[in-house]
Motif scaffolding. Structure first.
Motif, PDB file in Angstrom:
ATOM      1  N   ILE A 183       0.841  -1.199   0.000  1.00  0.00           N
ATOM      2  CA  ILE A 183       0.000   0.000   0.000  1.00  0.00           C
ATOM      3  C   ILE A 183       0.874   1.248   0.000  1.00  0.00           C
ATOM      4  O   ILE A 183       1.701   1.440   0.892  1.00  0.00           O
ATOM      5  CB  ILE A 183      -0.937   0.016   1.225  1.00  0.00           C
ATOM      6  N   ASN A 184       0.695   2.093  -0.987  1.00  0.00           N
ATOM      7  CA  ASN A 184       1.457   3.320  -1.086  1.00  0.00           C
ATOM      8  C   ASN A 184       0.823   4.404  -0.210  1.00  0.00           C
ATOM      9  O   ASN A 184      -0.377   4.651  -0.279  1.00  0.00           O
ATOM     10  CB  ASN A 184       1.502   3.790  -2.546  1.00  0.00           C
ATOM     11  N   ASN A 185       1.629   5.032   0.629  1.00  0.00           N
ATOM     12  CA  ASN A 185       1.159   6.105   1.511  1.00  0.00           C
ATOM     13  C   ASN A 185      -0.046   5.657   2.352  1.00  0.00           C
ATOM     14  O   ASN A 185      -1.140   6.221   2.260  1.00  0.00           O
ATOM     15  CB  ASN A 185       0.774   7.334   0.684  1.00  0.00           C
ATOM     16  N   PRO A 186       0.125   4.631   3.192  1.00  0.00           N
ATOM     17  CA  PRO A 186      -0.992   4.067   3.961  1.00  0.00           C
ATOM     18  C   PRO A 186      -1.604   5.052   4.956  1.00  0.00           C
ATOM     19  O   PRO A 186      -0.909   5.900   5.524  1.00  0.00           O
ATOM     20  CB  PRO A 186      -0.353   2.890   4.693  1.00  0.00           C
ATOM     21  N   ARG A 187      -2.913   4.909   5.158  1.00  0.00           N
ATOM     22  CA  ARG A 187      -3.650   5.741   6.109  1.00  0.00           C
ATOM     23  C   ARG A 187      -3.456   5.193   7.520  1.00  0.00           C
ATOM     24  O   ARG A 187      -3.693   4.016   7.767  1.00  0.00           O
ATOM     25  CB  ARG A 187      -5.143   5.734   5.768  1.00  0.00           C
ATOM     26  N   VAL A 188      -3.059   6.061   8.443  1.00  0.00           N
ATOM     27  CA  VAL A 188      -2.774   5.663   9.825  1.00  0.00           C
ATOM     28  C   VAL A 188      -3.797   6.304  10.754  1.00  0.00           C
ATOM     29  O   VAL A 188      -4.082   7.507  10.646  1.00  0.00           O
ATOM     30  CB  VAL A 188      -1.356   6.092  10.240  1.00  0.00           C
ATOM     31  N   ALA A 189      -4.357   5.501  11.675  1.00  0.00           N
ATOM     32  CA  ALA A 189      -5.333   6.018  12.637  1.00  0.00           C
ATOM     33  C   ALA A 189      -5.014   5.493  14.035  1.00  0.00           C
ATOM     34  O   ALA A 189      -4.347   4.461  14.194  1.00  0.00           O
ATOM     35  CB  ALA A 189      -6.749   5.600  12.227  1.00  0.00           C
ATOM     36  N   LEU A 190      -5.494   6.214  15.032  1.00  0.00           N
ATOM     37  CA  LEU A 190      -5.398   5.783  16.431  1.00  0.00           C
ATOM     38  C   LEU A 190      -6.754   5.249  16.873  1.00  0.00           C
ATOM     39  O   LEU A 190      -7.789   5.868  16.593  1.00  0.00           O
ATOM     40  CB  LEU A 190      -4.986   6.950  17.323  1.00  0.00           C
ATOM     41  N   LEU A 191      -6.762   4.114  17.571  1.00  0.00           N
ATOM     42  CA  LEU A 191      -8.004   3.574  18.131  1.00  0.00           C
ATOM     43  C   LEU A 191      -8.392   4.404  19.344  1.00  0.00           C
ATOM     44  O   LEU A 191      -7.584   4.615  20.246  1.00  0.00           O
ATOM     45  CB  LEU A 191      -7.798   2.112  18.530  1.00  0.00           C
ATOM     46  N   ASN A 192      -9.642   4.882  19.357  1.00  0.00           N
ATOM     47  CA  ASN A 192     -10.074   5.759  20.447  1.00  0.00           C
ATOM     48  C   ASN A 192     -11.563   5.558  20.699  1.00  0.00           C
ATOM     49  O   ASN A 192     -12.254   4.858  19.956  1.00  0.00           O
ATOM     50  CB  ASN A 192      -9.771   7.223  20.096  1.00  0.00           C
ATOM     51  N   ILE A 193     -12.085   6.201  21.740  1.00  0.00           N
ATOM     52  CA  ILE A 193     -13.494   6.054  22.102  1.00  0.00           C
ATOM     53  C   ILE A 193     -14.389   7.061  21.377  1.00  0.00           C
ATOM     54  O   ILE A 193     -15.592   7.110  21.604  1.00  0.00           O
ATOM     55  CB  ILE A 193     -13.698   6.201  23.625  1.00  0.00           C
ATOM     56  N   GLY A 194     -13.815   7.861  20.510  1.00  0.00           N
ATOM     57  CA  GLY A 194     -14.572   8.831  19.727  1.00  0.00           C
ATOM     58  C   GLY A 194     -13.686   9.420  18.651  1.00  0.00           C
ATOM     59  O   GLY A 194     -12.457   9.251  18.671  1.00  0.00           O
ATOM     60  N   SER A 195     -14.271  10.107  17.696  1.00  0.00           N
ATOM     61  CA  SER A 195     -13.506  10.677  16.595  1.00  0.00           C
ATOM     62  C   SER A 195     -13.048  12.108  16.873  1.00  0.00           C
ATOM     63  O   SER A 195     -12.202  12.645  16.159  1.00  0.00           O
ATOM     64  CB  SER A 195     -14.346  10.657  15.314  1.00  0.00           C
ATOM     65  N   GLU A 196     -13.597  12.731  17.910  1.00  0.00           N
ATOM     66  CA  GLU A 196     -13.235  14.115  18.228  1.00  0.00           C
ATOM     67  C   GLU A 196     -11.837  14.177  18.845  1.00  0.00           C
ATOM     68  O   GLU A 196     -11.436  13.312  19.619  1.00  0.00           O
ATOM     69  CB  GLU A 196     -14.245  14.729  19.198  1.00  0.00           C
ATOM     70  N   GLU A 197     -11.103  15.226  18.529  1.00  0.00           N
ATOM     71  CA  GLU A 197      -9.720  15.379  18.998  1.00  0.00           C
ATOM     72  C   GLU A 197      -9.622  15.486  20.517  1.00  0.00           C
ATOM     73  O   GLU A 197      -8.586  15.184  21.093  1.00  0.00           O
ATOM     74  CB  GLU A 197      -9.078  16.613  18.353  1.00  0.00           C
ATOM     75  N   THR A 198     -10.695  15.918  21.173  1.00  0.00           N
ATOM     76  CA  THR A 198     -10.667  16.093  22.625  1.00  0.00           C
ATOM     77  C   THR A 198     -10.913  14.787  23.371  1.00  0.00           C
ATOM     78  O   THR A 198     -10.763  14.732  24.594  1.00  0.00           O
ATOM     79  CB  THR A 198     -11.743  17.106  23.056  1.00  0.00           C
ATOM     80  N   LYS A 199     -11.312  13.718  22.663  1.00  0.00           N
ATOM     81  CA  LYS A 199     -11.630  12.433  23.304  1.00  0.00           C
ATOM     82  C   LYS A 199     -10.366  11.648  23.618  1.00  0.00           C
ATOM     83  O   LYS A 199      -9.315  11.828  22.997  1.00  0.00           O
ATOM     84  CB  LYS A 199     -12.530  11.590  22.389  1.00  0.00           C
ATOM     85  N   GLY A 200     -10.481  10.728  24.580  1.00  0.00           N
ATOM     86  CA  GLY A 200      -9.422   9.767  24.835  1.00  0.00           C
ATOM     87  C   GLY A 200      -8.470  10.121  25.956  1.00  0.00           C
ATOM     88  O   GLY A 200      -8.537  11.209  26.544  1.00  0.00           O
ATOM     89  N   LEU A 201      -7.577   9.187  26.239  1.00  0.00           N
ATOM     90  CA  LEU A 201      -6.583   9.355  27.288  1.00  0.00           C
ATOM     91  C   LEU A 201      -5.466  10.301  26.839  1.00  0.00           C
ATOM     92  O   LEU A 201      -5.296  10.568  25.650  1.00  0.00           O
ATOM     93  CB  LEU A 201      -5.990   7.998  27.668  1.00  0.00           C
ATOM     94  N   ASP A 202      -4.700  10.776  27.821  1.00  0.00           N
ATOM     95  CA  ASP A 202      -3.640  11.747  27.526  1.00  0.00           C
ATOM     96  C   ASP A 202      -2.621  11.207  26.518  1.00  0.00           C
ATOM     97  O   ASP A 202      -2.161  11.950  25.639  1.00  0.00           O
ATOM     98  CB  ASP A 202      -2.912  12.134  28.821  1.00  0.00           C
TER      99      ASP A 202
END
Length: 337
Positions: free
Chosen positions: A166-185
């Motif tokens: 895969i060229n230039n693969p998409r990277v994501a973090l697993l979290n409890i929501g899609s908003e930037e303010t969600k999740g642990l520190d």
């Protein structure tokens, strides 16, 4: 010698892998008194000449604590297998044994790549007939700081490029929501760093219900969340596939049109979900080491263990550890500048 079934699975799987790969050579490391009787059943096969038994005195049990396992690891099958890599007699190790011990001994004997705090367990999870997601960590590191998550993202990107093409693969973090303010520190910290690394195509957060939707090529998480997420998915898939099976008596009681409908539904669901059966993608890379180590499911059957051997072959052919080192060095140099 490890896993639930030991050489009764690994020996036939090794011979099958040799038949699939004509240039492959394998070293079976373990107790000859257990291995040789199984191997004797295949003496007439020509490919057995490409297989060598390396004798050892003992085995690390599956229920021993990693720290204790490392202290008593001298001349165990797991340690000897890893030492064969460090001495240049092997290119990779495939083990179904104690995960914690494999992680600890691999770090001790093979060493981590410079810039990697701790290696991570990762697998290639299919979400469609042609698409796969690299997911890491799957249990090697229960607690991860933000820097470790960033390192996982870099390693996952290299795996996606080199193993999946895969060229230039998409990277994501697993979290409890899609908003930037969600999740642990630690997740929010990693997200902030990844947004500022131009060599990583970071797309933000993904929730667990999107795991099989193909929204990312690399999914990064800590080992606790990753292990629970993967095993929950595997349990659901096993239940779905097991509901397709009926005993002979149960099947005979069905009327002909019910049998037809059931046949069509079974065919649909089998095509839809069979690729997600753990046997088909068995073999987790312990990425971040200077050499290739593959961890197989402890409950792997013959087909699943062959899959793990294939993962090792692909990693060697693609020179994954070297390319992770090169990418990490590039990313860190740009980050520092």
């Amino acid at each position: 010698m490890g896993g639930d079934f030991g050489p009764t699975v690994t020996v036939p799987a090794a011979l099958e892998a040799l038949s699939l790969h004509p240039t492959l050579k394998l070293l079976l490391v373990g107790t000859p008194a257990v291995i040789m009787p199984i191997l004797s059943e295949y003496n007439k096969l020509s490919r057995i000449n490409r297989l060598t038994v390396v004798p050892t005195d003992s085995v690390i049990s599956s229920n021993i604590r990693p720290g204790h396992a490392i202290r008593i690891s001298r001349n165990t099958s797991m340690r000897v297998a890893l030492e064969l890599i460090s001495s240049g007699h092997a290119d990779a190790c495939v083990s179904a044994g104690n995960t914690g011990a494999l992680m600890g001994l691999s770090k001790l004997i093979l060493k981590s790549i410079d810039g990697i705090e701790r290696p991570a367990l990762t697998t290639l999870l299919p979400y469609s007939e042609t698409g796969k997601t690299v997911i890491l960590d799957l249990g090697a590191n229960i607690v991860c700081n933000g820097e470790m998550l960033v390192q996982f993202a870099i390693m996952g990107s290299v795996l996606s490029e080199q193993i999946l093409g895969i060229n230039n693969p998409r990277v994501a973090l697993l979290n409890i929501g899609s908003e930037e303010t969600k999740g642990l520190d630690n997740i929010r910290y990693a997200s902030k760093i990844l947004h500022n690394i131009p060599l990583i195509r970071y797309i933000g957060y993904i929730e667990a219900n999107d795991l099989l939707m193909g929204k990312s090529d690399v999914l990064v998480c800590d080992g606790f969340s990753g292990n629970i997420t993967l095993k929950t998915m595997e349990g659901v898939i096993r239940i779905i596939l097991s509901t397709m099976k009926l005993s002979g008596k149960q099947y005979n009681k069905l009327r002909w049109f019910t049998k037809l409908i059931r046949f069509l539904l079974n065919k649909y669901f089998f095509n839809k979900f069979s690729r997600l059966h753990p046997d088909w993608y068995n073999g987790a890379h312990l990425v971040g080491l200077k050499s290739t180590v593959i961890k197989s499911h402890g409950a792997a059957n013959r087909r699943a263990f062959v899959s793990a051997i294939k993962q090792a072959i692909h990693s060697i052919e693609c020179r994954v550890p070297e390319k992770i080192f090169t990418r990490l060095r590039t990313v860190l140099s740009k980050k520092d500048s």
